[in-house]
Design a protein around this motif. Sequence first.
Motif, PDB file in Angstrom:
ATOM      1  N   GLU A 134       0.845  -1.176   0.000  1.00  0.00           N
ATOM      2  CA  GLU A 134       0.000   0.000   0.000  1.00  0.00           C
ATOM      3  C   GLU A 134       0.893   1.242   0.000  1.00  0.00           C
ATOM      4  O   GLU A 134       1.878   1.307   0.727  1.00  0.00           O
ATOM      5  N   ILE A 135       0.528   2.205  -0.836  1.00  0.00           N
ATOM      6  CA  ILE A 135       1.276   3.461  -0.937  1.00  0.00           C
ATOM      7  C   ILE A 135       0.357   4.599  -0.522  1.00  0.00           C
ATOM      8  O   ILE A 135      -0.784   4.676  -0.961  1.00  0.00           O
ATOM      9  N   GLU A 136       0.879   5.469   0.305  1.00  0.00           N
ATOM     10  CA  GLU A 136       0.104   6.616   0.752  1.00  0.00           C
ATOM     11  C   GLU A 136       0.910   7.886   0.465  1.00  0.00           C
ATOM     12  O   GLU A 136       2.051   8.016   0.918  1.00  0.00           O
ATOM     13  N   LEU A 137       0.327   8.770  -0.316  1.00  0.00           N
ATOM     14  CA  LEU A 137       0.970  10.039  -0.618  1.00  0.00           C
ATOM     15  C   LEU A 137       0.600  11.032   0.472  1.00  0.00           C
ATOM     16  O   LEU A 137      -0.575  11.339   0.679  1.00  0.00           O
ATOM     17  N   LEU A 138       1.589  11.494   1.185  1.00  0.00           N
ATOM     18  CA  LEU A 138       1.329  12.414   2.288  1.00  0.00           C
ATOM     19  C   LEU A 138       1.187  13.843   1.776  1.00  0.00           C
ATOM     20  O   LEU A 138       0.250  14.535   2.133  1.00  0.00           O
ATOM     21  N   GLU A 139       2.111  14.267   0.960  1.00  0.00           N
ATOM     22  CA  GLU A 139       2.059  15.618   0.417  1.00  0.00           C
ATOM     23  C   GLU A 139       2.997  15.693  -0.779  1.00  0.00           C
ATOM     24  O   GLU A 139       4.065  15.094  -0.784  1.00  0.00           O
ATOM     25  N   ARG A 140       2.582  16.420  -1.784  1.00  0.00           N
ATOM     26  CA  ARG A 140       3.411  16.593  -2.966  1.00  0.00           C
ATOM     27  C   ARG A 140       4.676  17.376  -2.605  1.00  0.00           C
ATOM     28  O   ARG A 140       4.616  18.362  -1.880  1.00  0.00           O
ATOM     29  N   ILE A 141       5.802  16.927  -3.117  1.00  0.00           N
ATOM     30  CA  ILE A 141       7.066  17.617  -2.857  1.00  0.00           C
ATOM     31  C   ILE A 141       7.143  18.855  -3.736  1.00  0.00           C
ATOM     32  O   ILE A 141       6.908  18.788  -4.948  1.00  0.00           O
ATOM     33  N   ARG A 142       7.434  19.960  -3.128  1.00  0.00           N
ATOM     34  CA  ARG A 142       7.640  21.227  -3.835  1.00  0.00           C
ATOM     35  C   ARG A 142       9.070  21.687  -3.587  1.00  0.00           C
ATOM     36  O   ARG A 142       9.543  21.675  -2.456  1.00  0.00           O
ATOM     37  N   TYR A 143       9.729  22.093  -4.654  1.00  0.00           N
ATOM     38  CA  TYR A 143      11.096  22.578  -4.528  1.00  0.00           C
ATOM     39  C   TYR A 143      11.151  24.105  -4.491  1.00  0.00           C
ATOM     40  O   TYR A 143      12.177  24.674  -4.165  1.00  0.00           O
ATOM     41  N   ASN A 144      10.056  24.752  -4.895  1.00  0.00           N
ATOM     42  CA  ASN A 144       9.975  26.217  -4.902  1.00  0.00           C
ATOM     43  C   ASN A 144      11.147  26.844  -5.657  1.00  0.00           C
ATOM     44  O   ASN A 144      11.730  27.830  -5.216  1.00  0.00           O
ATOM     45  N   ASP A 146       8.275  23.878 -10.340  1.00  0.00           N
ATOM     46  CA  ASP A 146       7.307  22.910  -9.821  1.00  0.00           C
ATOM     47  C   ASP A 146       6.139  22.667 -10.770  1.00  0.00           C
ATOM     48  O   ASP A 146       5.576  21.567 -10.779  1.00  0.00           O
ATOM     49  N   GLN A 147       5.779  23.642 -11.584  1.00  0.00           N
ATOM     50  CA  GLN A 147       4.656  23.477 -12.513  1.00  0.00           C
ATOM     51  C   GLN A 147       4.926  22.386 -13.545  1.00  0.00           C
ATOM     52  O   GLN A 147       3.998  21.875 -14.170  1.00  0.00           O
ATOM     53  N   TYR A 148       6.188  22.014 -13.730  1.00  0.00           N
ATOM     54  CA  TYR A 148       6.543  20.996 -14.715  1.00  0.00           C
ATOM     55  C   TYR A 148       6.658  19.603 -14.105  1.00  0.00           C
ATOM     56  O   TYR A 148       6.816  18.629 -14.829  1.00  0.00           O
TER      57      TYR A 148
END
Length: 98
Positions: free
Chosen positions: A1-11, A15-17
């Motif tokens: 089972e995989i759970e995505l906690l939060e999308r990684i943002r590099y700022n 990030d839009q790509y």
Amino acid sequence: EIELLERIRYNDGLDQYRLTPKELRERFIAAGTDAVYAFQTRNPTHAGHAYLMQDAGRQLKAMGYKKPLLWLTPLGGWTKPDDMPLDVRIHQHQVIIE
């Protein structure tokens, strides 16, 4: 089972790509494409790369595909110290697409 906690943002302005597989599929469907072909490199795009991309599209059309879509995907993450920075390569790909 995989759970995505939060999308990684590099700022880092890029990030839009960074799209998930689901987001990519949605974009491909929205574009009405019937084939997707990809090109990935860690180097700046040059004439040889452009030829490969154009010829692959031509070959797909010759095979009967009506709307093949080129997915340009520059290699991010670790690169050699003398490589072109990722933001420069992304900008170059934007120009190619336009």
